[in-house]
Design an enzyme around this catalytic site. Structure first.
Site, mmCIF file in Angstrom:
data_model
loop_
_atom_site.group_PDB
_atom_site.id
_atom_site.type_symbol
_atom_site.label_atom_id
_atom_site.label_comp_id
_atom_site.label_asym_id
_atom_site.label_seq_id
_atom_site.Cartn_x
_atom_site.Cartn_y
_atom_site.Cartn_z
ATOM 1 N N SER A 64 0.831 -1.203 0.000
ATOM 2 C CA SER A 64 0.000 0.000 0.000
ATOM 3 C C SER A 64 0.866 1.255 0.000
ATOM 4 O O SER A 64 1.998 1.256 0.493
ATOM 5 C CB SER A 64 -0.904 0.026 1.237
ATOM 6 O OG SER A 64 -1.760 -1.088 1.263
HETATM 7 N N1 SAH Z 1 -0.805 -4.645 4.160
HETATM 8 C C1 SAH Z 1 -0.206 -4.959 2.890
HETATM 9 C C2 SAH Z 1 -1.145 -4.625 1.742
HETATM 10 C C3 SAH Z 1 -1.109 -5.676 0.695
HETATM 11 S S1 SAH Z 1 -2.369 -5.545 -0.544
HETATM 12 C C4 SAH Z 1 1.130 -4.262 2.730
HETATM 13 O O1 SAH Z 1 1.419 -3.332 3.496
HETATM 14 O O2 SAH Z 1 1.917 -4.672 1.877
HETATM 15 C C5 SAH Z 1 -3.670 -6.542 0.138
HETATM 16 C C6 SAH Z 1 -3.318 -7.956 0.515
HETATM 17 O O3 SAH Z 1 -4.539 -8.611 0.897
HETATM 18 C C7 SAH Z 1 -2.733 -8.800 -0.622
HETATM 19 O O4 SAH Z 1 -1.527 -9.347 -0.213
HETATM 20 C C8 SAH Z 1 -3.791 -9.883 -0.862
HETATM 21 O O5 SAH Z 1 -3.264 -11.133 -1.255
HETATM 22 C C9 SAH Z 1 -4.468 -9.969 0.498
HETATM 23 N N2 SAH Z 1 -5.818 -10.536 0.481
HETATM 24 C C10 SAH Z 1 -6.782 -10.406 -0.454
HETATM 25 N N3 SAH Z 1 -7.899 -11.087 -0.096
HETATM 26 C C11 SAH Z 1 -7.617 -11.665 1.113
HETATM 27 C C12 SAH Z 1 -8.364 -12.507 2.014
HETATM 28 N N4 SAH Z 1 -9.620 -12.905 1.758
HETATM 29 N N5 SAH Z 1 -7.770 -12.901 3.154
HETATM 30 C C13 SAH Z 1 -6.487 -12.512 3.466
HETATM 31 N N6 SAH Z 1 -5.745 -11.730 2.647
HETATM 32 C C14 SAH Z 1 -6.292 -11.311 1.494
#
Ligand code: SAH
Length: 213
Positions: A64
């Site tokens: 993000s």
């Molecule tokens: N907090 C992270 C943001 C990553 S983007 C950072 O700082 O890098 C969002 C993340 O949510 C992705 O890695 C994606 O694979 C995950 N995601 C999507 N759907 C999900 C679900 N149902 N359960 C857990 N994770 C999920």
């Protein structure tokens, strides 16, 4: 794995930018100043690490944007020793911010590749979440509930009911709600059945996906 004076200087600039954009929580800003964000990206992309932008991290996902991380962290009002559930571990950067503030972090990721890479990376950086879990964030972590706060870091079409159930009374749930674009939404649990809702403008996230079958 190097963190140089140049990187530290770039972080001071990033923190100034976040302050200009309206972030005021000192604990959040201090954490962002400390955490070497470039080590959460593949080497070679270092120069992008301290721009206020989201960036690809593999498995079609993104780390993000720093402003978004700061904004969500600030809305959570995390205090030391708070028990926080994060949905979407991804690169682990948001996890690192919450751990550095002193929270006990439980985080779930549904992409196995990211779960594995991030589980190895965080301890190398001295960051120790309480629990990293591979699975479906829609279900939360009932075995570890209730939580002082819950942060969802992917765009959710709905508020998953299990997450509401796993929030303490007085607790805060921060979730970007919507399909293509998301409205940053804060729910505060008032009692067993009532939640107060606040909305904070548009953001863009990768989607929160249902369980893979
Ligand atoms: N907090 C992270 C943001 C990553 S983007 C950072 O700082 O890098 C969002 C993340 O949510 C992705 O890695 C994606 O694979 C995950 N995601 C999507 N759907 C999900 C679900 N149902 N359960 C857990 N994770 C999920």
């Amino acid at each position: 794995m190097r963190d140089t004076e140049k990187h530290q200087g770039l972080r001071v600039q990033l923190v100034k930018l976040l302050e200009q954009k309206g972030i005021t929580d000192k604990n959040v800003l201090e954490a962002i100043k400390k955490i070497p964000r470039h080590l959460f990206l593949d080497s070679g992309f270092e120069q992008y690490a301290y721009q206020d932008k989201a960036f690809p991290i593999g498995a079609g996902q993104t780390i993000s944007q720093p402003y978004t991380v700061a904004f969500q962290s600030q809305l959570l009002e995390v205090k030391k020793d708070d028990k926080v559930l994060e949905i979407g571990t991804g690169s682990g950067y948001q996890t690192a911010v919450l751990c550095t503030i002193g929270a006990k972090v439980y985080s779930i990721e549904r992409q196995n590749e990211l779960f594995k890479t991030t589980s190895l990376l965080l301890p190398k950086l001295g960051i120790r979440p309480k629990h990293l879990s591979f699975g479906d964030g829609y279900k939360g972590l009932p075995n570890y509930a209730p939580f002082d706060s819950i942060i969802v870091t992917a765009g959710a079409p709905i508020i998953p009911k299990p997450l509401m159930a796993q929030l303490k009374i007085g607790g805060r749930l921060v979730i970007p709600l919507g399909e293509k674009e998301q409205i940053m939404t804060l729910l505060i649990r008032k009692n067993e059945t009532q939640f107060e809702k606040h909305e904070f403008g548009e953001f863009r996230f990768v989607p929160l996906l249902e369980d893979k079958n």
